[in-house]
Design a protein around this motif. Structure first.
Motif, short mmCIF file in Angstrom:
data_model
loop_
_atom_site.label_atom_id
_atom_site.label_comp_id
_atom_site.label_asym_id
_atom_site.label_seq_id
_atom_site.Cartn_x
_atom_site.Cartn_y
_atom_site.Cartn_z
N ASP A 10 12.09 25.85 0.89
CA ASP A 10 12.08 24.52 1.51
C ASP A 10 10.63 24.04 1.60
O ASP A 10 9.73 24.63 1.01
N GLU A 11 10.41 22.98 2.37
CA GLU A 11 9.06 22.41 2.44
C GLU A 11 8.06 23.34 3.14
O GLU A 11 6.85 23.14 3.05
N ASN A 12 8.58 24.37 3.83
CA ASN A 12 7.69 25.29 4.52
C ASN A 12 7.37 26.54 3.70
O ASN A 12 6.71 27.46 4.19
N PHE A 13 7.82 26.56 2.46
CA PHE A 13 7.61 27.74 1.62
C PHE A 13 6.12 27.94 1.33
O PHE A 13 5.43 27.04 0.87
N GLU A 14 5.63 29.16 1.63
CA GLU A 14 4.24 29.52 1.36
C GLU A 14 4.24 30.64 0.32
O GLU A 14 4.65 31.76 0.60
N GLU A 15 3.80 30.31 -0.87
CA GLU A 15 3.93 31.23 -2.00
C GLU A 15 3.21 32.56 -1.77
O GLU A 15 3.79 33.62 -2.00
N GLN A 16 1.97 32.53 -1.31
CA GLN A 16 1.21 33.77 -1.13
C GLN A 16 1.82 34.64 -0.03
O GLN A 16 1.85 35.87 -0.14
N THR A 17 2.31 34.00 1.02
CA THR A 17 2.98 34.75 2.09
C THR A 17 4.25 35.41 1.55
O THR A 17 4.57 36.56 1.89
N PHE A 18 4.93 34.69 0.70
CA PHE A 18 6.15 35.23 0.08
C PHE A 18 5.84 36.47 -0.73
O PHE A 18 6.52 37.50 -0.62
N MET A 59 11.19 35.04 6.91
CA MET A 59 11.11 34.26 5.67
C MET A 59 12.11 34.80 4.65
O MET A 59 13.02 34.11 4.21
N ILE A 60 11.96 36.08 4.26
CA ILE A 60 12.90 36.72 3.34
C ILE A 60 13.95 37.45 4.17
O ILE A 60 13.63 38.18 5.11
N GLN A 61 15.21 37.26 3.81
CA GLN A 61 16.30 37.95 4.49
C GLN A 61 16.85 39.06 3.61
O GLN A 61 17.10 38.84 2.42
N LYS A 62 17.04 40.21 4.17
CA LYS A 62 17.64 41.31 3.42
C LYS A 62 19.12 41.03 3.21
O LYS A 62 19.82 40.59 4.13
N ILE A 63 19.60 41.26 1.99
CA ILE A 63 21.04 41.11 1.70
C ILE A 63 21.66 42.50 1.79
O ILE A 63 21.49 43.33 0.89
N GLU A 64 22.33 42.74 2.87
CA GLU A 64 22.86 44.08 3.13
C GLU A 64 23.87 44.51 2.07
O GLU A 64 23.84 45.64 1.60
N TRP A 65 24.76 43.60 1.68
CA TRP A 65 25.81 43.98 0.74
C TRP A 65 25.21 44.34 -0.61
O TRP A 65 25.51 45.39 -1.18
N ASP A 66 24.37 43.49 -1.14
CA ASP A 66 23.75 43.74 -2.45
C ASP A 66 22.89 45.01 -2.41
O ASP A 66 22.90 45.81 -3.35
N SER A 67 22.15 45.19 -1.33
CA SER A 67 21.28 46.36 -1.21
C SER A 67 22.10 47.64 -1.23
O SER A 67 21.73 48.63 -1.89
N ILE A 82 17.19 44.63 -1.62
CA ILE A 82 17.32 43.29 -2.19
C ILE A 82 17.31 42.25 -1.07
O ILE A 82 18.02 42.39 -0.08
N GLY A 83 16.52 41.22 -1.26
CA GLY A 83 16.43 40.14 -0.28
C GLY A 83 16.64 38.78 -0.93
O GLY A 83 16.79 38.67 -2.15
N ALA A 116 7.38 40.15 0.05
CA ALA A 116 8.31 40.67 -0.95
C ALA A 116 8.00 42.09 -1.39
O ALA A 116 8.83 42.74 -2.04
N GLN A 117 6.81 42.59 -1.04
CA GLN A 117 6.40 43.92 -1.49
C GLN A 117 7.33 45.03 -0.99
O GLN A 117 7.41 46.09 -1.60
N LYS A 118 8.03 44.80 0.08
CA LYS A 118 8.91 45.84 0.62
C LYS A 118 10.30 45.81 -0.02
O LYS A 118 11.17 46.60 0.34
N TYR A 119 10.48 44.92 -0.99
CA TYR A 119 11.78 44.81 -1.67
C TYR A 119 11.65 45.22 -3.14
O TYR A 119 10.58 45.11 -3.74
N ASP A 120 12.76 45.68 -3.69
CA ASP A 120 12.82 45.93 -5.13
C ASP A 120 13.05 44.64 -5.89
O ASP A 120 12.58 44.48 -7.03
N LEU A 121 13.78 43.73 -5.27
CA LEU A 121 14.11 42.45 -5.91
C LEU A 121 14.39 41.42 -4.83
O LEU A 121 15.00 41.72 -3.80
N VAL A 122 13.94 40.19 -5.09
CA VAL A 122 14.22 39.08 -4.17
C VAL A 122 14.82 37.93 -4.97
O VAL A 122 14.27 37.53 -6.01
#
Length: 224
Positions: free
Chosen positions: A22-30, A1-9, A16-17, A34-40
């Motif tokens: 899109d229509e499959n976005f699930e807010e609670q799952t997101f 769902m979330i992709q890590k951005i290697e360059w920004d990180s 950073i991810g 996202a907890q493993k990221y500093d910023l998304v």
């Protein structure tokens, strides 16, 4: 769902991810993922009710180029051997004052300047990029940088010193870019909806709105 951005990180030394909503976005799952990221970065084609900072509404304009008849000889390519990079830098920073990297406090002034230093330095070194300047009385009054990729041309950065604004320099810089492109080229330019003067400027210059994108920054430690 979330992709890590290697360059920004790597560049910002943070996890950073990004995610495209899109229509499959699930807010609670997101939120959980996202907890493993500093910023998304959250990109969406429409405004969405999400617990995140809306940091930009990106407006991308496009124009099919017909060669300009205007004389743009006063605009020249930046030459590191003749022109002062340190004189160019304040204009580079000015070009980013409406960007999400400047406005979001997650990125401090040091990060913002480091990013734009890197951006213009790469632009001066890349064979696919050009940096044009106009001087007045020996001083850089304005600049524009643009790139070419797969026959698509893109304005990257553009700015005019405040005391020279309103004198047609921005228009001259854009015409200078147009004069350097093959006929019937496609030129695109992104800006921010909040930058109303830039939006008006591009529309007045013959650009048409191509797309509108909402960009959110989700910082797990802030939105608990």
């Amino acid at each position: 769902m979330i992709q890590k951005i290697e360059w920004d990180s790597s560049f910002f030394a943070k996890e950073i991810g990004k995610i495209e909503v899109d229509e499959n976005f699930e807010e609670q799952t997101f939120y959980k993922e996202a907890q493993k990221y500093d910023l998304v970065y959250v990109f969406s084609k429409k405004d969405i009710p999400i617990k995140a900072r809306l940091v930009d509404v990106k407006m991308t304009f496009t124009k099919t180029i017909l060669r300009s008849e205007s004389n743009t000889d006063v605009v020249k390519e930046f030459d590191p051997k003749e022109d002062d990079f340190n004189e160019l830098l304040p204009l580079v920073y000015l070009s980013g004052h409406e960007s999400r990297f400047f406005k979001d406090s997650f990125f401090g002034d040091k990060d913002f300047k480091k990013l734009y230093d890197n951006w213009i330095s790469n632009g001066l070194q890349s064979k696919d990029s050009k940096v044009l300047i106009q001087k007045i009385d020996g001083s850089i009054a304005g600049f524009v940088s643009y790139t070419s990729k797969h026959k698509l041309f893109k304005i990257e950065l553009i700015a005019v010193k405040p005391r020279f604004q309103g004198q047609g320099i921005g228009e001259l810089l854009l015409k200078a870019v147009e004069n350097r492109l093959p006929p019937n080229s496609i030129l695109i330019v992104p800006t921010q909806e909040a930058n109303t003067s830039a939006c008006f400027f591009y529309k007045n210059f013959g650009f048409k709105l191509l797309s509108k994108q909402y960009i959110y920054h989700y910082e797990p430690n802030t939105f608990q």
